[in-house]
Design a protein around this motif. Structure first.
Motif, mmCIF file in Angstrom:
data_model
loop_
_atom_site.group_PDB
_atom_site.id
_atom_site.type_symbol
_atom_site.label_atom_id
_atom_site.label_comp_id
_atom_site.label_asym_id
_atom_site.label_seq_id
_atom_site.Cartn_x
_atom_site.Cartn_y
_atom_site.Cartn_z
ATOM 1 N N TYR A 27 24.887 -48.360 16.496
ATOM 2 C CA TYR A 27 24.529 -47.729 15.006
ATOM 3 C C TYR A 27 23.615 -48.808 15.183
ATOM 4 C CZ TYR A 27 28.674 -45.111 15.321
ATOM 5 O OH TYR A 27 29.583 -43.925 14.997
ATOM 6 N N LEU A 28 23.159 -49.801 14.872
ATOM 7 C CA LEU A 28 22.223 -50.450 14.806
ATOM 8 C C LEU A 28 21.168 -50.236 15.221
ATOM 9 C CD1 LEU A 28 23.441 -54.336 15.467
ATOM 10 C CD2 LEU A 28 22.878 -53.105 13.538
ATOM 11 N N ASP A 29 20.346 -49.831 15.810
ATOM 12 C CA ASP A 29 18.633 -49.262 16.033
ATOM 13 C C ASP A 29 18.573 -48.173 14.691
ATOM 14 O OD1 ASP A 29 18.332 -50.962 18.201
ATOM 15 O OD2 ASP A 29 18.953 -48.857 19.902
ATOM 16 N N THR A 40 18.089 -41.080 10.069
ATOM 17 C CA THR A 40 19.222 -40.696 10.573
ATOM 18 C C THR A 40 20.317 -40.154 9.599
ATOM 19 O OG1 THR A 40 18.964 -42.597 11.545
ATOM 20 C CG2 THR A 40 21.312 -42.249 10.997
ATOM 21 N N LEU A 41 20.113 -40.879 8.159
ATOM 22 C CA LEU A 41 20.806 -40.035 6.667
ATOM 23 C C LEU A 41 20.745 -38.608 6.857
ATOM 24 C CD1 LEU A 41 22.020 -40.452 4.042
ATOM 25 C CD2 LEU A 41 19.662 -40.114 3.101
ATOM 26 N N TYR A 42 19.413 -38.111 6.826
ATOM 27 C CA TYR A 42 19.213 -36.625 7.004
ATOM 28 C C TYR A 42 20.117 -36.046 8.574
ATOM 29 C CZ TYR A 42 16.144 -36.022 3.161
ATOM 30 O OH TYR A 42 15.695 -36.402 1.908
ATOM 31 N N ASP A 54 29.168 -37.025 12.850
ATOM 32 C CA ASP A 54 29.913 -38.518 12.591
ATOM 33 C C ASP A 54 29.457 -39.479 11.435
ATOM 34 O OD1 ASP A 54 29.309 -41.028 13.785
ATOM 35 O OD2 ASP A 54 28.454 -40.822 15.621
ATOM 36 N N TRP A 55 30.428 -38.843 11.058
ATOM 37 C CA TRP A 55 31.219 -39.494 9.669
ATOM 38 C C TRP A 55 30.878 -41.499 9.471
ATOM 39 C CZ3 TRP A 55 29.550 -36.612 6.949
ATOM 40 C CH2 TRP A 55 29.965 -35.793 6.092
ATOM 41 N N GLU A 56 31.504 -42.064 10.846
ATOM 42 C CA GLU A 56 31.363 -43.271 10.996
ATOM 43 C C GLU A 56 29.904 -44.102 10.718
ATOM 44 O OE1 GLU A 56 33.797 -45.554 10.986
ATOM 45 O OE2 GLU A 56 35.026 -43.518 11.056
ATOM 46 N N LEU A 57 28.928 -42.951 11.685
ATOM 47 C CA LEU A 57 27.556 -43.665 11.289
ATOM 48 C C LEU A 57 26.879 -43.446 10.035
ATOM 49 C CD1 LEU A 57 24.861 -44.373 12.367
ATOM 50 C CD2 LEU A 57 24.568 -41.578 13.286
ATOM 51 N N PHE A 58 27.255 -42.238 9.710
ATOM 52 C CA PHE A 58 27.332 -41.961 8.278
ATOM 53 C C PHE A 58 27.723 -42.760 7.086
ATOM 54 C CE2 PHE A 58 28.792 -40.175 3.850
ATOM 55 C CZ PHE A 58 27.912 -39.993 3.559
ATOM 56 N N LYS A 59 29.218 -43.553 7.433
ATOM 57 C CA LYS A 59 29.648 -44.795 6.607
ATOM 58 C C LYS A 59 28.962 -45.857 7.288
ATOM 59 C CE LYS A 59 33.900 -43.680 7.270
ATOM 60 N NZ LYS A 59 34.915 -44.194 7.088
ATOM 61 N N PHE A 60 28.451 -45.956 8.493
ATOM 62 C CA PHE A 60 27.209 -47.261 8.773
ATOM 63 C C PHE A 60 26.147 -47.152 7.153
ATOM 64 C CE2 PHE A 60 24.805 -49.452 11.665
ATOM 65 C CZ PHE A 60 24.981 -51.351 11.775
ATOM 66 N N LEU A 61 25.512 -46.329 7.278
ATOM 67 C CA LEU A 61 24.141 -46.305 6.801
ATOM 68 C C LEU A 61 24.212 -46.977 5.303
ATOM 69 C CD1 LEU A 61 23.484 -43.185 7.401
ATOM 70 C CD2 LEU A 61 22.183 -45.486 8.389
ATOM 71 N N PHE A 62 25.386 -46.907 4.809
ATOM 72 C CA PHE A 62 25.728 -47.529 2.938
ATOM 73 C C PHE A 62 26.741 -48.293 3.207
ATOM 74 C CE2 PHE A 62 25.960 -42.278 3.293
ATOM 75 C CZ PHE A 62 25.084 -42.150 2.118
ATOM 76 N N ARG A 151 19.088 -55.620 8.525
ATOM 77 C CA ARG A 151 18.762 -53.754 8.678
ATOM 78 C C ARG A 151 18.867 -53.692 7.429
ATOM 79 N NH1 ARG A 151 24.563 -51.555 8.327
ATOM 80 N NH2 ARG A 151 23.559 -50.072 7.152
ATOM 81 N N TRP A 152 18.633 -51.989 7.336
ATOM 82 C CA TRP A 152 18.452 -51.738 6.119
ATOM 83 C C TRP A 152 19.377 -50.793 5.296
ATOM 84 C CZ3 TRP A 152 14.087 -51.186 2.659
ATOM 85 C CH2 TRP A 152 13.208 -52.457 3.382
ATOM 86 N N TRP A 153 20.058 -50.759 4.040
ATOM 87 C CA TRP A 153 21.104 -50.226 3.028
ATOM 88 C C TRP A 153 21.053 -49.199 2.114
ATOM 89 C CZ3 TRP A 153 26.178 -51.737 5.261
ATOM 90 C CH2 TRP A 153 26.022 -53.240 5.891
ATOM 91 N N ILE A 154 21.785 -48.357 2.493
ATOM 92 C CA ILE A 154 21.793 -47.542 1.749
ATOM 93 C C ILE A 154 22.836 -47.892 0.643
ATOM 94 C CG2 ILE A 154 22.292 -44.923 0.451
ATOM 95 C CD1 ILE A 154 21.351 -44.134 3.319
ATOM 96 N N VAL A 155 21.794 -47.992 -0.606
ATOM 97 C CA VAL A 155 22.926 -48.332 -1.846
ATOM 98 C C VAL A 155 23.227 -47.087 -2.796
ATOM 99 C CG1 VAL A 155 22.853 -50.423 -3.723
ATOM 100 C CG2 VAL A 155 21.702 -50.614 -2.150
ATOM 101 N N ASN A 156 22.002 -46.492 -3.011
ATOM 102 C CA ASN A 156 22.894 -45.530 -3.678
ATOM 103 C C ASN A 156 21.641 -44.445 -3.561
ATOM 104 O OD1 ASN A 156 24.824 -46.379 -5.373
ATOM 105 N ND2 ASN A 156 22.488 -47.986 -6.821
#
Length: 175
Positions: A27-29, A40-42, A54-62, A151-156
């Motif tokens: 998922y790093l890319d 990726t979020l959308y 892909d809920w694992e990818l969803f959670k990986f964003l945050f 990497r970038w993380w979604i905080v909120n």
């Protein structure tokens, strides 16, 4: 005696962390740039009826403690909001998204950054199917991001939908 206990504990934690990183390396890319993170979020919440997400990818964003914060008027006409974890969002919306079909598409973006933090006002349109010509709703996602140097993380994500009495301002719409 304490030194012997700490060493095995450290090794166990390092092993677990390493396995978690290995399992998410695919998922790093998706989080190397702001553009890729938002894309990726959308994409990860969107899909036709019957398509698994892909809920694992969803959670990986945050970040682990990230919040998803929907807001809008309740039945009494009062503006309210609620806080959800990524798992709360999956539990409350995941089945519906997969059963009914849902596509959220970004149509405009305003970005402000300072240091490791970025704030995005991301205007969206929502569709039940990719084939739909007209959205069934629109709104704005206020997305806070953190770059930790790797990497970038979604905080909120804090969002509200457009209504007749609260139309999206022109400055948040495509030209």
């Amino acid at each position: 005696m304490k030194k012997f206990i700490l060493i095995p504990s450290f090794l166990i934690i390092a092993s677990i962390t390493s396995r978690a990183q290995d399992s998410n390396a695919q998922y790093l890319d998706n989080v190397k740039t702001i553009d890729k993170t938002i894309e990726t979020l959308y994409a990860v919440i969107s899909g036709e009826a019957g398509e698994k997400r892909d809920w694992e990818l969803f959670k990986f964003l945050f970040t682990p403690d990230a919040k998803l914060i929907p807001s809008g008027k309740n039945a009494e006409g009062m503006v309210k909001h609620r806080y959800m974890s990524t798992q709360d969002y999956i539990d409350s919306s995941g089945k519906w998204l997969e059963e009914n079909g849902f596509f959220e598409k970004e149509i405009h973006r305003k970005v402000d950054s300072f240091g490791s933090m970025t704030h995005i006002f991301s205007t969206y349109e929502s569709f039940r199917s990719e084939k739909d010509k007209e959205p069934f709703t629109r709104g704005i996602n206020s997305i806070q991001l953190l770059n930790d140097g790797n990497r970038w993380w979604i905080v909120n994500i804090y969002w509200t939908g457009e209504t007749e009495e609260n139309p999206i301002p022109e400055k948040y719409l495509p030209n």
